[in-house]
Design a protein around this motif. Sequence first.
Motif, PDB file in Angstrom:
ATOM      1  N   LEU A 114     100.728  73.569  40.669  1.00  0.00           N
ATOM      2  CA  LEU A 114     102.103  73.348  40.210  1.00  0.00           C
ATOM      3  C   LEU A 114     102.122  72.580  38.893  1.00  0.00           C
ATOM      4  CD1 LEU A 114     104.234  72.388  43.366  1.00  0.00           C
ATOM      5  CD2 LEU A 114     104.664  74.271  41.774  1.00  0.00           C
ATOM      6  N   SER A 115     101.121  71.705  38.705  1.00  0.00           N
ATOM      7  CA  SER A 115     101.072  70.911  37.474  1.00  0.00           C
ATOM      8  C   SER A 115     100.807  71.787  36.253  1.00  0.00           C
ATOM      9  CB  SER A 115      99.998  69.822  37.578  1.00  0.00           C
ATOM     10  OG  SER A 115      98.695  70.379  37.590  1.00  0.00           O
ATOM     11  N   TYR A 116     100.363  73.017  36.471  1.00  0.00           N
ATOM     12  CA  TYR A 116     100.192  73.970  35.365  1.00  0.00           C
ATOM     13  C   TYR A 116     101.551  74.241  34.718  1.00  0.00           C
ATOM     14  CZ  TYR A 116      98.301  78.071  32.915  1.00  0.00           C
ATOM     15  OH  TYR A 116      97.889  78.963  31.956  1.00  0.00           O
ATOM     16  N   PHE A 117     102.618  74.235  35.560  1.00  0.00           N
ATOM     17  CA  PHE A 117     103.974  74.442  35.052  1.00  0.00           C
ATOM     18  C   PHE A 117     104.688  73.125  34.775  1.00  0.00           C
ATOM     19  CE2 PHE A 117     103.231  78.219  37.797  1.00  0.00           C
ATOM     20  CZ  PHE A 117     103.308  79.191  36.822  1.00  0.00           C
ATOM     21  N   PHE A 118     104.380  72.121  35.605  1.00  0.00           N
ATOM     22  CA  PHE A 118     105.066  70.832  35.501  1.00  0.00           C
ATOM     23  C   PHE A 118     104.019  69.727  35.311  1.00  0.00           C
ATOM     24  CE2 PHE A 118     107.392  73.573  38.490  1.00  0.00           C
ATOM     25  CZ  PHE A 118     108.571  73.761  37.775  1.00  0.00           C
ATOM     26  N   PRO A 119     103.603  69.473  34.066  1.00  0.00           N
ATOM     27  CA  PRO A 119     102.533  68.508  33.791  1.00  0.00           C
ATOM     28  C   PRO A 119     102.796  67.114  34.351  1.00  0.00           C
ATOM     29  CG  PRO A 119     103.032  69.812  31.840  1.00  0.00           C
ATOM     30  CD  PRO A 119     104.085  70.137  32.847  1.00  0.00           C
ATOM     31  N   GLU A 120     104.091  66.778  34.560  1.00  0.00           N
ATOM     32  CA  GLU A 120     104.392  65.443  35.088  1.00  0.00           C
ATOM     33  C   GLU A 120     103.846  65.249  36.505  1.00  0.00           C
ATOM     34  OE1 GLU A 120     108.170  68.020  35.364  1.00  0.00           O
ATOM     35  OE2 GLU A 120     106.584  67.587  33.922  1.00  0.00           O
ATOM     36  N   LEU A 121     103.509  66.344  37.185  1.00  0.00           N
ATOM     37  CA  LEU A 121     102.941  66.229  38.527  1.00  0.00           C
ATOM     38  C   LEU A 121     101.534  65.652  38.501  1.00  0.00           C
ATOM     39  CD1 LEU A 121     104.113  69.556  40.242  1.00  0.00           C
ATOM     40  CD2 LEU A 121     105.013  67.254  40.539  1.00  0.00           C
ATOM     41  N   LYS A 122     100.917  65.595  37.314  1.00  0.00           N
ATOM     42  CA  LYS A 122      99.597  64.955  37.210  1.00  0.00           C
ATOM     43  C   LYS A 122      99.704  63.445  37.378  1.00  0.00           C
ATOM     44  CE  LYS A 122      97.629  68.608  34.333  1.00  0.00           C
ATOM     45  NZ  LYS A 122      96.997  68.960  33.043  1.00  0.00           N
ATOM     46  N   PRO A 124     100.038  60.470  39.530  1.00  0.00           N
ATOM     47  CA  PRO A 124      99.715  60.337  40.953  1.00  0.00           C
ATOM     48  C   PRO A 124     100.927  60.073  41.844  1.00  0.00           C
ATOM     49  CG  PRO A 124      98.154  59.100  39.615  1.00  0.00           C
ATOM     50  CD  PRO A 124      99.239  59.553  38.696  1.00  0.00           C
ATOM     51  N   SER A 125     101.855  59.238  41.390  1.00  0.00           N
ATOM     52  CA  SER A 125     103.016  58.892  42.207  1.00  0.00           C
ATOM     53  C   SER A 125     103.931  60.100  42.404  1.00  0.00           C
ATOM     54  CB  SER A 125     103.799  57.742  41.558  1.00  0.00           C
ATOM     55  OG  SER A 125     102.992  56.597  41.440  1.00  0.00           O
ATOM     56  N   ILE A 126     104.232  60.796  41.303  1.00  0.00           N
ATOM     57  CA  ILE A 126     105.123  61.954  41.386  1.00  0.00           C
ATOM     58  C   ILE A 126     104.470  63.065  42.194  1.00  0.00           C
ATOM     59  CG2 ILE A 126     106.326  63.731  40.058  1.00  0.00           C
ATOM     60  CD1 ILE A 126     106.548  61.720  37.766  1.00  0.00           C
ATOM     61  N   GLY A 127     103.175  63.335  41.917  1.00  0.00           N
ATOM     62  CA  GLY A 127     102.473  64.389  42.636  1.00  0.00           C
ATOM     63  C   GLY A 127     102.421  64.131  44.129  1.00  0.00           C
ATOM     64  N   SER A 128     102.190  62.896  44.534  1.00  0.00           N
ATOM     65  CA  SER A 128     102.118  62.559  45.949  1.00  0.00           C
ATOM     66  C   SER A 128     103.460  62.743  46.637  1.00  0.00           C
ATOM     67  CB  SER A 128     101.633  61.115  46.132  1.00  0.00           C
ATOM     68  OG  SER A 128     100.308  60.963  45.675  1.00  0.00           O
ATOM     69  N   VAL A 129     104.544  62.331  45.966  1.00  0.00           N
ATOM     70  CA  VAL A 129     105.879  62.488  46.550  1.00  0.00           C
ATOM     71  C   VAL A 129     106.210  63.967  46.756  1.00  0.00           C
ATOM     72  CG1 VAL A 129     108.346  62.186  46.138  1.00  0.00           C
ATOM     73  CG2 VAL A 129     106.773  60.301  45.693  1.00  0.00           C
ATOM     74  N   VAL A 130     105.901  64.792  45.757  1.00  0.00           N
ATOM     75  CA  VAL A 130     106.156  66.239  45.876  1.00  0.00           C
ATOM     76  C   VAL A 130     105.338  66.836  47.014  1.00  0.00           C
ATOM     77  CG1 VAL A 130     105.868  68.468  44.722  1.00  0.00           C
ATOM     78  CG2 VAL A 130     106.822  66.527  43.459  1.00  0.00           C
ATOM     79  N   ALA A 131     104.068  66.448  47.119  1.00  0.00           N
ATOM     80  CA  ALA A 131     103.210  66.946  48.199  1.00  0.00           C
ATOM     81  C   ALA A 131     103.759  66.562  49.565  1.00  0.00           C
ATOM     82  CB  ALA A 131     101.789  66.408  48.034  1.00  0.00           C
ATOM     83  N   ILE A 132     104.283  65.347  49.673  1.00  0.00           N
ATOM     84  CA  ILE A 132     104.837  64.881  50.952  1.00  0.00           C
ATOM     85  C   ILE A 132     106.076  65.688  51.331  1.00  0.00           C
ATOM     86  CG2 ILE A 132     106.009  62.926  52.049  1.00  0.00           C
ATOM     87  CD1 ILE A 132     104.054  61.109  50.415  1.00  0.00           C
ATOM     88  N   MET A 342      97.100  57.045  49.902  1.00  0.00           N
ATOM     89  CA  MET A 342      95.883  56.241  49.742  1.00  0.00           C
ATOM     90  C   MET A 342      94.886  56.864  48.771  1.00  0.00           C
ATOM     91  SD  MET A 342      95.309  55.130  53.722  1.00  0.00           S
ATOM     92  CE  MET A 342      93.638  54.564  53.404  1.00  0.00           C
ATOM     93  N   THR A 343      94.874  58.209  48.686  1.00  0.00           N
ATOM     94  CA  THR A 343      93.883  58.879  47.833  1.00  0.00           C
ATOM     95  C   THR A 343      94.444  59.288  46.476  1.00  0.00           C
ATOM     96  OG1 THR A 343      94.391  61.060  48.796  1.00  0.00           O
ATOM     97  CG2 THR A 343      92.642  59.770  49.840  1.00  0.00           C
ATOM     98  N   ALA A 344      95.687  58.945  46.204  1.00  0.00           N
ATOM     99  CA  ALA A 344      96.313  59.340  44.936  1.00  0.00           C
ATOM    100  C   ALA A 344      95.441  58.930  43.761  1.00  0.00           C
ATOM    101  CB  ALA A 344      97.701  58.712  44.813  1.00  0.00           C
ATOM    102  N   SER A 345      95.204  59.891  42.852  1.00  0.00           N
ATOM    103  CA  SER A 345      94.318  59.641  41.708  1.00  0.00           C
ATOM    104  C   SER A 345      94.850  60.381  40.487  1.00  0.00           C
ATOM    105  CB  SER A 345      92.907  60.138  42.035  1.00  0.00           C
ATOM    106  OG  SER A 345      92.104  60.198  40.877  1.00  0.00           O
ATOM    107  N   PRO A 346      94.678  59.804  39.295  1.00  0.00           N
ATOM    108  CA  PRO A 346      95.098  60.509  38.077  1.00  0.00           C
ATOM    109  C   PRO A 346      94.367  61.831  37.902  1.00  0.00           C
ATOM    110  CG  PRO A 346      94.676  58.195  37.631  1.00  0.00           C
ATOM    111  CD  PRO A 346      94.159  58.464  39.016  1.00  0.00           C
ATOM    112  N   ASN A 347      93.176  61.955  38.475  1.00  0.00           N
ATOM    113  CA  ASN A 347      92.388  63.179  38.374  1.00  0.00           C
ATOM    114  C   ASN A 347      92.495  63.938  39.693  1.00  0.00           C
ATOM    115  OD1 ASN A 347      90.273  65.116  38.366  1.00  0.00           O
ATOM    116  ND2 ASN A 347      89.188  63.928  36.813  1.00  0.00           N
ATOM    117  N   LEU A 348      93.259  65.031  39.698  1.00  0.00           N
ATOM    118  CA  LEU A 348      93.483  65.778  40.939  1.00  0.00           C
ATOM    119  C   LEU A 348      92.189  66.346  41.503  1.00  0.00           C
ATOM    120  CD1 LEU A 348      96.802  67.638  40.072  1.00  0.00           C
ATOM    121  CD2 LEU A 348      96.477  66.008  41.928  1.00  0.00           C
ATOM    122  N   ALA A 349      91.259  66.732  40.628  1.00  0.00           N
ATOM    123  CA  ALA A 349      89.995  67.272  41.097  1.00  0.00           C
ATOM    124  C   ALA A 349      89.205  66.211  41.870  1.00  0.00           C
ATOM    125  CB  ALA A 349      89.164  67.806  39.931  1.00  0.00           C
TER     126      ALA A 349
END
Length: 449
Positions: A114-122, A124-132, A342-349
């Motif tokens: 999803l971050s391919y379209f929405f870079p802000e998902l990279k 960690p806080s925003i990406g984790s909330v969306v995943a939840i 707990m595992t949120a990281s700036p690097n998704l990989a």
Amino acid sequence: MGTVSAGTAHKMGVVALTLVTASNMMGSGVFMLPTNLAGVGYISLWGWLFTIIGVIALALVFAKTSLITPRTGGIVAYASDAFGPFIGFQTTVCYWISAWIGNVALLVAGVGYLSYFFPELKNPSIGSVVAIVIRWGFITLASFGARVAGRAQSFTASCMLLVVLGIGVVGWFWFDPAMFTQVYNGTGKSDTSAIITAASIALWGFLGVESAVVSSGQVEKPEYTVPRATVYGLLIASVCYVGSCTVIMGLVPHEELVNSAAPFADAARYMFGKTAGNIASALSIIACFGSISGWLILQSEGPRAGAQQGLFPKFFSDVNKNDVPMKSLIFTGVLMTLVLLMTASPNLAKQFEAVILMSVFASLLPYMYALIALPIIMVARKMNRGRSFMFYTVMVVIGMIYSIFAMLGSGTDSMFWGVVMIMLTIPLYCFVAAGRNKKGVEILYLDEK
């Protein structure tokens, strides 16, 4: 644990279960493995070979056991049959943890694309909330039952195969051998260590090979359907994995690939341009999130069977009108939310790799118990004669060797927390034993003098 009865009109057949099995293996594994294995280098090809041999042994053993003694709960039930209630409890706990942590990895991979379209998902806080949020949406979908999940996953598996086979087949026309061989061993460790690490990471891609066995309570004619779906799903996954990962490592520059959150989309972009990358990313998102449906079935069936046997709290077996253990799914949903945070990281990989190694380690103990259960069950049923017994004994040995090496390659952190998890099952079993005793179930296995 009772024998599985014949299916009903609401249960899955061979085609649906094959797609669920293949999709469970490939749902996120295939979409992020090129990134994780690129960090190891092209020496990871040896890890693939090692892994495929080991997983074939696992699949054959699990399929054979399902033919001999079909059970609701699959490999968890086999461990209990062969080793008794404590090992059944320990196996159920480990497998359950592996399954819901695996679902966390699916969410991480989906958000990565999803971050391919929405870079802000990279972030960690925003990406984790969306995943939840997405996670709880799929719990709601799961409440409608296995048939709905199977139909949804049949569609998403088709999207996955389109991307994976498209890149894995057409991509060879853009394949650059020099780029593929740019890094042989990028781990900074010995070749043996790198191969074992690659095998552990690659095993994540095949977690779910037992999906058909564990989901036997949700399928039609399990004695016919389960073995076929297991073998067919494995064959589909093996071809797609090796082909696509190899191609991508020869398409995307190494420095870019090791940090990519969407390697298939990047490969499509290098082949056909930005529009193709967008399409590949969209299909990958559908496939990643779609496979969550199958993993929800997987993560609920083991503890459900354990609760029916008295090994897990009763609420794990409480079902709604669609025969779905919703209390169990809600409970694990809360746990997954915590792991995501707990595992949120700036690097998704990096986040993905940390999560999958946790899941791999947790799955290996149930795998090893289920492997050894087959010869024990065959001996108990007077089937320990002839070529069939010898063949499956060899498969058990191969599967055990592979599992041990994969466990060693999962990393010190995963091993530490895995050992803690295993040790915690020992005192926890006291509560299980107390509950069984209260119900009048024998908890000591001694000859009274």
